[in-house]
Design an enzyme around this catalytic site. Structure first.
Site, PDB file in Angstrom:
ATOM      1  N   SER A 173      42.585 -16.010  -9.852  1.00 47.29           N
ATOM      2  CA  SER A 173      42.928 -16.359  -8.472  1.00 47.29           C
ATOM      3  C   SER A 173      44.303 -15.819  -8.119  1.00 47.29           C
ATOM      4  O   SER A 173      45.248 -15.977  -8.884  1.00 47.29           O
ATOM      5  CB  SER A 173      42.916 -17.875  -8.292  1.00 47.29           C
ATOM      6  OG  SER A 173      41.615 -18.377  -8.511  1.00 47.29           O
ATOM      7  N   GLU A 181      49.704 -17.407  -6.897  1.00 45.63           N
ATOM      8  CA  GLU A 181      49.360 -18.026  -8.180  1.00 45.63           C
ATOM      9  C   GLU A 181      49.653 -17.048  -9.316  1.00 45.63           C
ATOM     10  O   GLU A 181      50.024 -17.434 -10.411  1.00 45.63           O
ATOM     11  CB  GLU A 181      47.885 -18.455  -8.208  1.00 45.63           C
ATOM     12  CG  GLU A 181      47.526 -19.240  -9.447  1.00 45.63           C
ATOM     13  CD  GLU A 181      46.196 -19.967  -9.318  1.00 45.63           C
ATOM     14  OE1 GLU A 181      45.509 -20.068 -10.338  1.00 45.63           O
ATOM     15  OE2 GLU A 181      45.867 -20.448  -8.213  1.00 45.63           O
ATOM     16  N   ARG A 203      49.502 -26.285 -10.307  1.00 44.49           N
ATOM     17  CA  ARG A 203      49.752 -24.900 -10.723  1.00 44.49           C
ATOM     18  C   ARG A 203      51.186 -24.623 -11.164  1.00 44.49           C
ATOM     19  O   ARG A 203      51.629 -23.490 -11.137  1.00 44.49           O
ATOM     20  CB  ARG A 203      49.378 -23.908  -9.603  1.00 44.49           C
ATOM     21  CG  ARG A 203      47.891 -23.851  -9.296  1.00 44.49           C
ATOM     22  CD  ARG A 203      47.142 -23.147 -10.427  1.00 44.49           C
ATOM     23  NE  ARG A 203      45.745 -22.970 -10.088  1.00 44.49           N
ATOM     24  CZ  ARG A 203      44.759 -23.835 -10.396  1.00 44.49           C
ATOM     25  NH1 ARG A 203      45.027 -24.938 -11.040  1.00 44.49           N
ATOM     26  NH2 ARG A 203      43.511 -23.573 -10.068  1.00 44.49           N
TER      27      ARG A 203
END
Length: 305
Positions: free
Chosen positions: A216, A298, A167
């Site tokens: 998310s 995130e 990520r």
């Protein structure tokens, strides 16, 4: 705008960003620039005074802009940066090309970028955040990207330059990715399209796709994406630890952790950025108190409160 360069693209002062984010919150950017083409972007950044901050914004699918807005030039790529070219087994997509569109175009010619199909956002963001789904990441098929630096230079970036991790990637401050090239595995076009239809159906059944969310909210503490396989373990999935902490469905102002999927932060109506970020921080605290796990955001949060 006296001390700013005069571009060929569109430059707007005090542009609210709330309508450009999926969560529909946020204050204004001092300046908002939509370059006409790469040359326009290069010359604008080259001539932009050194002390002016730059923020490259995608489609706003993974972003909270705080209520005080942004003291910067926000650059948003549009037409002129969304082309998709396929040759010799490689897919080169402009940074503004939508992930889903790239996945479909690649599948048409038997190239497998199906993991991108359900990721909301554009290719620039997918590279920047090393987006992933079903156990596959942008980094897995990445060949190179082109970017314009804060000084206005056009450069080519390798995977080594970007230092991909779960990520995240490394990109010099103020640089703007303008395209990326991938070398995906091959597959049967009809099978690839069928797989994407199946993925979409699963996503719509389990995620609040009709609500205002930013995808998310937190990274999985295990440090990898769901594989979608039947034997995929859920112990260290963000949604599981949030649910175990009793925060599924929790609200603050107009913000809520979705009752359908605990790792989706949604605007149920009239939320401020402070509501959303505040609820997220409350979730992080509750999860830490109940499990000792520190969730990492995130969703990118930018700007002034």
């Amino acid at each position: 705008m006296n001390d700013l360069p005069t571009p060929r693209g569109k430059l707007t002062e005090q542009r609210s960003l709330s309508d450009l984010t999926w969560l529909r919150v946020g204050g204004p950017a001092d300046y908002f620039f939509q370059p006409a083409d790469p040359d326009d972007l290069q010359s604008f950044l080259r001539d932009l005074p050194v002390g002016v901050d730059v923020f490259a914004m995608g489609v706003g699918s993974n972003l909270i802009v705080r209520d005080g807005g942004l003291r910067a030039v926000v650059i948003r790529l549009g037409r002129g940066f969304n082309g998709i070219e396929i040759a010799d087994g490689e897919v080169t997509a402009g940074a503004a090309a939508l992930d889903a569109h790239v996945a479909r175009k690649a599948a048409d010619v038997g190239l497998d970028l199906t993991f991108l199909r359900t990721i909301p956002g554009s290719i620039g963001g997918a590279v920047r955040m090393n987006a992933g789904c079903y156990g596959t990441y942008a980094a897995d098929h990445f060949v190179r990207a082109q970017a314009v630096t804060r000084a206005g230079e056009l450069i080519t970036l390798t995977a080594d330059d970007l230092q991909f991790e779960y990520r995240q990637s490394v990109l010099a401050e103020g640089s703007v990715i303008i395209n990326a090239t991938f070398a995906p595995p091959t597959g049967d076009p009809s099978a690839l399209h069928a797989r994407m239809e199946d993925q979409l159906a699963k996503r719509d059944a389990t995620q609040p796709t009709k609500d205002r969310s930013a995808g998310s909210t937190f990274r999985n503490p295990a440090g990898f994406s769901s594989t979608g396989q039947a034997d995929d373990v859920h112990d260290l999935k963000a949604w599981k630890v949030i649910q175990d902490a009793g925060m599924k469905g929790a609200t603050r102002g107009g913000a809520q952790m979705s009752p359908k999927h605990a790792n989706f932060l949604i605007n149920i109506g009239g939320a401020t950025a402070a509501d959303l970020e505040g609820l997220g921080e409350e979730v992080r605290k509750k999860v830490y108190d109940s499990s000792g796990i520190t969730l990492q955001w995130e969703i990118m949060r930018i700007g002034e409160e």
